[in-house]
Write an enzyme that holds these catalytic residues in place. Structure first.
Site, short mmCIF file in Angstrom:
data_model
loop_
_atom_site.label_atom_id
_atom_site.label_comp_id
_atom_site.label_asym_id
_atom_site.label_seq_id
_atom_site.Cartn_x
_atom_site.Cartn_y
_atom_site.Cartn_z
N TYR A 135 -20.08 38.71 31.59
CA TYR A 135 -20.14 40.16 31.47
C TYR A 135 -21.60 40.54 31.26
O TYR A 135 -22.15 40.34 30.19
CB TYR A 135 -19.27 40.58 30.29
CG TYR A 135 -18.96 42.06 30.15
CD1 TYR A 135 -19.44 43.00 31.03
CD2 TYR A 135 -18.16 42.48 29.10
CE1 TYR A 135 -19.13 44.34 30.87
CE2 TYR A 135 -17.84 43.81 28.92
CZ TYR A 135 -18.32 44.74 29.80
OH TYR A 135 -18.02 46.07 29.64
N LYS A 164 -19.16 40.23 36.07
CA LYS A 164 -18.93 41.67 35.99
C LYS A 164 -20.27 42.30 35.64
O LYS A 164 -20.75 42.19 34.52
CB LYS A 164 -17.89 42.02 34.93
CG LYS A 164 -17.66 43.51 34.77
CD LYS A 164 -16.78 43.81 33.57
CE LYS A 164 -16.51 45.31 33.44
NZ LYS A 164 -17.71 46.11 33.16
N VAL A 209 -15.57 47.34 39.22
CA VAL A 209 -14.87 47.53 37.95
C VAL A 209 -15.21 48.95 37.49
O VAL A 209 -16.05 49.15 36.61
CB VAL A 209 -15.31 46.48 36.91
CG1 VAL A 209 -14.44 46.56 35.66
CG2 VAL A 209 -15.22 45.07 37.51
#
Length: 305
Positions: A135, A164, A209
């Site tokens: 992340y 992400k 996302v």
């Protein structure tokens, strides 16, 4: 690359009511997202106000998401904490709750250097048997932008399944896409920059996302389909419409980033009937009064309510 983790994977907002997760609203939201054509769900991220939730609340939300989703789409969940050992503890709990992948940031209180962050990801991956995503959210943890070469190298080794990218740094994302491709595409690369998804897919990203997907999931699904078909004019048209609705986040002034972003989403979602309240996690105050009305006015122009 694990093709399960591509396409539209919105970060699920955590509905709250009287200071606690509102599971009935969460059920409606999950069905709304899946019916809207998303390819997966990410729970326990910044949009889910994960930093404000207790461990018990985090687990309860993840458990509900896994149960309600019932295998319709993959579920990714965030293991977000201060140090590697605490992240590992959370990641193991998430795996036991049945998630399909874990998304871990670098430690956000401990100040680690690049080599220590690499070892952090290795240790988390070794502790679980489901895929691990990095992340990249430097505004949140400790100001650390995850290194391109480190990410690709860990992907080649099988430590990481993907990234992400919520850095908002589109130049870095493009460089990461190019390096990933040169290495044989070991990583699934997902952009969190919801207003330039068309561009990120055009340059080779594997999905998105989008926080705003909680408000409008279907346009993102249509955008993904257009990109898959190579219809970039249609992708841009859809993206332009999404950006019109995203203007809701710029309406509130003088408030925290959580209040203006997540707060604006929740305000429209409440008006849509998806969630029961636009309540935010303490001590963040929900939008009300003039700010709330101006957010809803923008939503009306987009036909959202």
């Amino acid at each position: 690359m694990d093709t399960r983790f591509t396409g539209v994977i919105p970060p699920v907002v955590t509905p709250l009511l009287d200071g606690r997760p509102d599971m009935d609203s969460l059920d409606r939201l999950l069905d709304f997202l899946i019916d809207g054509g998303v390819n997966g769900l990410f729970v326990g991220g910044s949009s889910g106000e994960v930093a404000y939730l207790t461990d018990a609340e985090r687990d309860a939300v993840v458990e509900r998401v896994v149960a309600r989703t019932a295998g319709r789409v993959p579920v990714l969940a965030g293991a977000i904490d201060t140090t590697a050992h605490r992240v590992i503890e959370q990641a193991r709990r998430l795996e036991a709750l049945g998630v399909d992948a874990v998304v871990a940031a670098c430690p956000f209180y401990a100040i680690n250097d690049a080599a220590e962050i690499e070892e952090h990801f290795r240790a988390v991956a070794a502790a679980i048997s489901v895929p691990l995503f990095a992340y990249d959210v430097p505004v949140r943890p400790n100001g650390k932008k995850l290194g391109r070469d480190m990410l690709v190298h860990l992907g080649q080794e099988g430590v990481l399944a993907g990234v992400k990218d919520s850095s908002g740094d589109d130049v870095s994302f493009r460089r990461l896409v190019a390096a990933n491709e040169a290495a044989g595409h070991p990583l699934s690369l997902l952009t969190g920059h919801e207003c330039v998804v068309d561009g990120m897919l055009l340059l080779g990203g594997d999905g998105c996302v989008p926080r705003y997907g909680n408000v409008e999931p279907r346009p993102y699904a249509d955008l993904w389909a257009a990109a898959q078909a190579g219809d970039w004019a249609e992708a841009r048209r859809i993206q332009d419409g999404i950006c019109e609705g995203f203007e809701i986040v710029f309406v509130p002034q003088g408030r925290s980033a959580d209040a203006t972003g997540i707060g604006a989403f929740k305000t429209v979602m409440e008006a849509q009937g998806t969630i029961a309240s636009n309540e935010m996690a303490f001590p963040v105050r929900a939008l009300e009064g003039d700010a709330k009305e101006r957010v809803l006015a923008v939503a009306r122009t987009r036909g959202l309510i």
